[in-house]
Each structure stands twice: as structure tokens, then as C-alpha cells.
Design a protein around this motif. Structure first.
Motif, PDB file in Angstrom:
ATOM      1  N   LEU A  52       6.110  -1.639 -10.321  1.00 21.88           N
ATOM      2  CA  LEU A  52       5.222  -0.521 -10.659  1.00 21.88           C
ATOM      3  C   LEU A  52       5.898   0.451 -11.623  1.00 21.88           C
ATOM      4  CD1 LEU A  52       3.408   0.334  -7.306  1.00 21.88           C
ATOM      5  CD2 LEU A  52       2.390  -0.532  -9.420  1.00 21.88           C
ATOM      6  N   ASP A  53       7.177   0.714 -11.407  1.00 21.50           N
ATOM      7  CA  ASP A  53       7.907   1.606 -12.310  1.00 21.50           C
ATOM      8  C   ASP A  53       7.962   1.011 -13.708  1.00 21.50           C
ATOM      9  OD1 ASP A  53       9.713   3.931 -12.825  1.00 21.50           O
ATOM     10  OD2 ASP A  53      11.154   2.335 -13.188  1.00 21.50           O
ATOM     11  N   SER A  90       0.797  -9.288  -8.037  1.00 18.87           N
ATOM     12  CA  SER A  90       0.787  -9.152  -9.498  1.00 18.87           C
ATOM     13  C   SER A  90       0.643  -7.683  -9.878  1.00 18.87           C
ATOM     14  CB  SER A  90      -0.352  -9.971 -10.117  1.00 18.87           C
ATOM     15  OG  SER A  90      -1.605  -9.480  -9.689  1.00 18.87           O
ATOM     16  N   VAL A  91       1.399  -7.291 -10.903  1.00 14.92           N
ATOM     17  CA  VAL A  91       1.336  -5.937 -11.443  1.00 14.92           C
ATOM     18  C   VAL A  91       1.065  -6.070 -12.938  1.00 14.92           C
ATOM     19  CG1 VAL A  91       2.535  -3.766 -11.795  1.00 14.92           C
ATOM     20  CG2 VAL A  91       2.921  -5.078  -9.690  1.00 14.92           C
ATOM     21  N   THR A  92      -0.031  -5.468 -13.391  1.00 14.63           N
ATOM     22  CA  THR A  92      -0.498  -5.610 -14.773  1.00 14.63           C
ATOM     23  C   THR A  92      -0.595  -4.248 -15.432  1.00 14.63           C
ATOM     24  OG1 THR A  92      -1.793  -7.543 -14.104  1.00 14.63           O
ATOM     25  CG2 THR A  92      -2.347  -6.544 -16.228  1.00 14.63           C
ATOM     26  N   ASN A  93      -0.221  -4.197 -16.711  1.00 13.92           N
ATOM     27  CA  ASN A  93      -0.378  -2.950 -17.464  1.00 13.92           C
ATOM     28  C   ASN A  93      -0.805  -3.241 -18.898  1.00 13.92           C
ATOM     29  OD1 ASN A  93       2.791  -3.594 -17.525  1.00 13.92           O
ATOM     30  ND2 ASN A  93       2.249  -2.583 -19.456  1.00 13.92           N
ATOM     31  N   VAL A 141      -2.930   0.565 -15.274  1.00 11.40           N
ATOM     32  CA  VAL A 141      -1.963  -0.121 -14.431  1.00 11.40           C
ATOM     33  C   VAL A 141      -2.722  -0.646 -13.218  1.00 11.40           C
ATOM     34  CG1 VAL A 141       0.112   0.093 -13.018  1.00 11.40           C
ATOM     35  CG2 VAL A 141      -0.047   1.332 -15.191  1.00 11.40           C
ATOM     36  N   PHE A 142      -2.573  -1.945 -12.955  1.00 10.25           N
ATOM     37  CA  PHE A 142      -3.328  -2.572 -11.861  1.00 10.25           C
ATOM     38  C   PHE A 142      -2.393  -3.357 -10.966  1.00 10.25           C
ATOM     39  CE2 PHE A 142      -5.939  -6.215 -10.307  1.00 10.25           C
ATOM     40  CZ  PHE A 142      -6.716  -5.484  -9.424  1.00 10.25           C
ATOM     41  N   LEU A 143      -2.452  -3.081  -9.674  1.00 10.91           N
ATOM     42  CA  LEU A 143      -1.657  -3.793  -8.677  1.00 10.91           C
ATOM     43  C   LEU A 143      -2.586  -4.626  -7.808  1.00 10.91           C
ATOM     44  CD1 LEU A 143       1.303  -2.580  -6.562  1.00 10.91           C
ATOM     45  CD2 LEU A 143      -0.687  -3.500  -5.388  1.00 10.91           C
ATOM     46  N   ASN A 144      -2.205  -5.890  -7.580  1.00  8.73           N
ATOM     47  CA  ASN A 144      -3.056  -6.793  -6.816  1.00  8.73           C
ATOM     48  C   ASN A 144      -2.202  -7.619  -5.860  1.00  8.73           C
ATOM     49  OD1 ASN A 144      -5.236  -8.265  -5.906  1.00  8.73           O
ATOM     50  ND2 ASN A 144      -5.233  -9.687  -7.631  1.00  8.73           N
ATOM     51  N   LEU A 145      -2.591  -7.657  -4.597  1.00  9.07           N
ATOM     52  CA  LEU A 145      -1.934  -8.494  -3.597  1.00  9.07           C
ATOM     53  C   LEU A 145      -3.024  -9.329  -2.937  1.00  9.07           C
ATOM     54  CD1 LEU A 145       0.863  -9.002  -2.142  1.00  9.07           C
ATOM     55  CD2 LEU A 145      -0.047  -7.580  -0.300  1.00  9.07           C
ATOM     56  N   ASN A 169       0.832  -1.215   0.000  1.00  3.88           N
ATOM     57  CA  ASN A 169       0.000   0.000   0.000  1.00  3.88           C
ATOM     58  C   ASN A 169       0.860   1.256   0.000  1.00  3.88           C
ATOM     59  OD1 ASN A 169      -2.783  -0.719  -0.116  1.00  3.88           O
ATOM     60  ND2 ASN A 169      -2.638  -1.548   1.962  1.00  3.88           N
ATOM     61  N   GLN A 170       1.936   1.237   0.765  1.00  2.00           N
ATOM     62  CA  GLN A 170       2.826   2.396   0.843  1.00  2.00           C
ATOM     63  C   GLN A 170       3.459   2.702  -0.508  1.00  2.00           C
ATOM     64  OE1 GLN A 170       5.853   1.932   3.818  1.00  2.00           O
ATOM     65  NE2 GLN A 170       6.803   3.913   3.395  1.00  2.00           N
ATOM     66  N   VAL A 171       3.966   1.669  -1.171  1.00  3.08           N
ATOM     67  CA  VAL A 171       4.573   1.876  -2.490  1.00  3.08           C
ATOM     68  C   VAL A 171       3.527   2.325  -3.499  1.00  3.08           C
ATOM     69  CG1 VAL A 171       5.895   0.805  -4.357  1.00  3.08           C
ATOM     70  CG2 VAL A 171       6.342   0.141  -1.985  1.00  3.08           C
ATOM     71  N   ALA A 172       2.349   1.713  -3.449  1.00  2.00           N
ATOM     72  CA  ALA A 172       1.284   2.061  -4.395  1.00  2.00           C
ATOM     73  C   ALA A 172       0.865   3.523  -4.236  1.00  2.00           C
ATOM     74  CB  ALA A 172       0.085   1.137  -4.194  1.00  2.00           C
ATOM     75  N   ASP A 173       0.770   4.007  -3.008  1.00  2.00           N
ATOM     76  CA  ASP A 173       0.394   5.399  -2.778  1.00  2.00           C
ATOM     77  C   ASP A 173       1.458   6.357  -3.315  1.00  2.00           C
ATOM     78  OD1 ASP A 173      -1.912   4.535  -1.570  1.00  2.00           O
ATOM     79  OD2 ASP A 173      -1.109   4.660   0.475  1.00  2.00           O
ATOM     80  N   ASN A 174       2.720   5.967  -3.202  1.00  3.26           N
ATOM     81  CA  ASN A 174       3.801   6.815  -3.714  1.00  3.26           C
ATOM     82  C   ASN A 174       3.803   6.878  -5.229  1.00  3.26           C
ATOM     83  OD1 ASN A 174       4.656   7.320  -1.104  1.00  3.26           O
ATOM     84  ND2 ASN A 174       6.179   5.679  -1.104  1.00  3.26           N
TER      85      ASN A 174
END
Length: 414
Positions: free
Chosen positions: A309-310, A338-341, A322-326, A267-272
Motif C-alpha cells: 500500500l505504501d 492485489s494492490v493496484t494504482n 489506489v485499489f486493494l483486493n483480497l 482490513n486493519q492495514v487498509a484502514d490505517n
């Protein structure tokens, strides 16, 4: 697993394969020999053939017999009429079984109503064969201990020689591997030290160039030249940081791991990264299951999510998603990140090669020259995941590319 362990495992696999193959072939040949002898005796009503067996072409799996060689076997037989009344017993080639016992064994075999098989009697295994000869029933028994004992001796000898070979190889490997492997280890160590030292040395002139550029902008204002210089300084600084981080990661194979809150860090990385992705005109969504814990290094787990994410933002289609899922895996034993784009032009791209260091794929790297990568990030992500004892893979479906990380789930201490 160290280099020595790999060599020993490889040798052990070879020895097991060779010994196992020899043992299997030996036992197979032994059973073929038993069946062949039974067939010869059965065809001659439980007696030795009166004449020498004619030489016929033999297959690899079939033993070759002569009349003399048949005398080495221990066998007996019984011939009965249709009413199961004893007519004759042939026991000239057996001492451990009496005629009365032969009659009992014959009745046991006939009750089974099988033409061939094996029967255990007095700690001995006898192979048998039943054949109808007109109005008679002939039952032949063969003591197969001799053939199977030979097969066991070959197996034991193979295991003994294989064990001795493995021990000798281990001794030789321990005595001589240090001198053989030391140059490779030293060369790799010097290479890592060079990357780390060079990275630190390069940071100083880059800082000077950056400061001089900023001073020039204060005196003369920003222009295309100073803007380009700052961009290249930023790119080179980021590349050096990648090199140094990768070298440090490889210098500490025994990374300190602990149970960390993967949900919180994700969550912290995603918010950044959210604002960065949105500013590039793309859409960002996340789905993070709370209170998921893994055994990892907190700093490098943060770095892992950041790299993914980068990478997703960098190679996502313009105005894409861009979709992040944990989440938990299906059996709730693993944590899946998983990180999808969006990546419409990625049908014919070899995604497995993305994890190769410095790999560049034209189709995958033409999104924007301004944001082109170095071919290091995903390689570093793979090294981090391996340090955690996890797995990472890439997949492509419906115009989207996904990087999926699987790490074993841990239970947090409350």
C-alpha cells in the motif's frame, strides 16, 4: 533448499539426462537393427544372401552388416501360396520352434493383415515381416531378444554407474563442502550482523539530531533548515528500519508460521492507510473477502500489506486511484492479494526488476522526489512472500500497475 541439495539435484538431473539419452539411443538402434535384418531376410525369401552384402554408405542410425555377421541372429520363415497352403518352411536357424508351431504362428500373423509387427510366443518376442512375391507370400520371423538384451544391459550399466557416481559425489560433497562453503556462510552472517548492529548504532545519533532540531525550533521557531533536517532524519530512520527488518528476515529462514486471518489483517492495514492516501489527494477503494485464512506470520503479513500500500500510494499518479483486493482464486485453493494504482507513464517499464534490491527506474521513480523510495520495500515484500511459500508478480494494464500475491488458502479452526 540448501546449497548441497541444489548440487545433488543438478547432478541427478545430469545423470538422468545422460543415462536416459544413452538408453533411448541404444533401444532405437536395436529396433533399427531388427528392421534391417528383417528387410534383408525378406528380400531374400527368408534365406541368407548368397553373396556378401555390398558396403554402402550407412547412416548413424543404421547398423552395418556383412554376410558373416548375419549368422548371429535366430530366425525362421514360411512361404505360402495365395490359398495359404504351406509350400516351404525354413527353420535351420532356430531350435526352440517346431515346423508345426511355425505354421501356427504364420496363420496368426496373416490374420492380423499387417505387413510387419511383433508377436509373443513362449516368453519370446518375435518381430515379423510379410512380403508378397508374385504368387507367394513370405513371412519372416526374427528373435529380437539378442538385440534388446544388449540394450537392457547398457541401460542397467548406465543406471548402476550413475548411482555409484551420485553416491561418491554425495560423500565428497559432505566431506569437503563444509570447508568450501563455510567462508561464504560466515561472510554472509557477518554482513547481516553488521547491518543489524550498524542500524542500532545509527539510531542513537539520529535521535540526538532529531531532539536538537526540535529544541532549536522551540527556541527560534520552525524554518526551512529545521524542516529539511527533520525530513531527512525521518527518511534515514525509515531506511535503517528497512535494513534491520530485511536482515532479521534473512536471519530466520525457518520463520514461525501459523494459520492467520488474512482478511482481518488486510482490513486493519487498509484502514490505517486510508487517511494517508486520501490526504495525498488520491482515491482509495478496497474489496476484502471475509474469513480468508493463510499460513503465514502475522507480523510479516501485516508488513507485506503495508509495503504494497505504501508503494502504491508513493507512485500513484496525482489524483489517481489506489485499489486493494483480497479474494479467493478461481479454484478456491489460493488467496489472492492485489494492490493496484494508477500509473499512466508505465508502459515501457520493466516491472520484474522492481523486486531487485536498490533497483531504481527513472520513469517509475520520478513521481515525486519528496516521496522517492529506496528500492528495498518490494525486495523485502518478495522475501516475505517466499517465506510464506507464495508468489508475487507485477503486471501492467490500462494505465494501472498491480502487484499480485498468491498464497495457499487454509481453513481456519473454529
Amino acid at each position: 533448499m540448501g546449497l548441497r541439495s541444489r548440487y545433488l539435484c543438478a547432478l541427478l538431473l545430469v545423470i538422468v539426462t545422460i543415462v536416459g539419452s544413452i538408453s533411448s539411443i541404444t533401444y532405437f538402434r536395436a529396433h533399427q537393427e531388427v528392421n534391417s535384418v528383417l528387410r534383408i531376410l525378406s528380400d531374400n525369401e527368408g534365406e541368407m544372401p548368397a553373396r556378401m552384402i555390398p558396403n554402402q554408405p550407412q547412416l548413424f542410425s543404421q547398423p552395418h552388416f556383412t554376410r558373416e555377421s548375419l549368422y548371429q541372429y535366430r530366425y525362421f520363415s514360411a512361404t505360402l501360396n495365395r490359398q495359404n497352403k504351406r509350400m516351404a518352411i525354413q527353420d535351420d536357424h532356430i531350435l526352440s520352434v517346431t515346423p508345426g508351431e511355425i505354421q501356427k504362428l504364420t496363420q496368426r500373423v496373416l490374420k492380423r493383415q499387417r505387413t510387419q509387427g511383433r508377436i509373443f510366443y513362449k516368453q519370446t518376442v518375435y518381430a515379423y515381416r510379410v512380403k508378397n512375391n508374385g504368387g507367394k507370400i513370405n513371412v519372416v520371423f526374427l528373435d529380437e531378444s539378442l538385440m534388446l538384451t544388449k540394450a537392457r544391459e547398457v541401460t542397467y550399466l548406465g543406471i548402476f554407474l550413475g548411482t555409484i557416481s551420485l553416491l561418491l559425489y554425495t560423500v565428497v560433497l559432505v566431506l569437503f563442502s563444509n570447508s568450501a562453503i563455510r567462508p561464504i556462510i560466515q561472510a554472509e552472517k557477518r554482513q547481516k550482523e553488521f547491518i543489524t548492529n550498524a542500524g542500532h548504532e545509527l539510531k542513537t545519533p539520529l535521535s540526538v539530531i532529531s531532539a536538537n532540531t526540535e529544541m532549536q525550533e522551540l527556541l527560534n521557531g520552525e524554518n526551512d533548515l529545521t524542516k529539511s533536517t527533520k525530513e531527512q532524519v525521518g527518511r534515514l530512520t525509515k531506511l535503517i528500519n528497512y535494513f534491520v527488518s530485511l536482515a532479521r528476515l534473512q536471519e530466520q529462514p525457518q520463520m514461525t508460521l501459523s494459520v492467520i486471518d488474512a482478511s482481518q489483517i488486510t482490513n486493519q492495514v487498509a484502514d490505517n492507510f486510508k487517511n494517508v492516501i486520501l490526504q495525498d489527494g488520491k482515491h482509495f477503494k478496497k474489496s476484502v473477502t471475509s474469513d480468508l485464512a493463510v499460513r503465514a506470520n502475522e507480523h510479516y503479513f501485516y508488513e507485506l500489506v503495508s509495503i504494497l500500500l505504501d508503494n502504491a500510494n508513493k507512485y500513484c499518479d496525482p489524483h489517481g486511484d489506489v485499489f486493494l483486493n483480497l479474494k479467493l482464486g478461481k479454484r478456491k485453493k489460493n488467496v489472492i492479494l492485489s494492490v493496484t494504482n494508477s500509473f499512466v507513464d508505465g508502459k515501457n517499464v520493466d516491472y520484474n526488476r522492481f523486486f531487485e534490491r536498490f533497483y531504481r527506474e527513472d520513469k517509475a521513480r520520478t513521481v515525486s522526489k519528496k516521496k522517492s523510495g529506496y528500492g528495498i520495500g518490494l525486495s523485502m515484500a518478495q522475501s516475505i512472500v517466499k517465506s510464506f511459500g507464495g508468489q508475487i508478480k507485477a503486471s501492467y494494464s490500462n494505465g494501472k500497475i498491480s502487484f499480485i500475491v498468491t498464497i495457499k488458502r487454509q481453513i481456519k479452526n473454529k
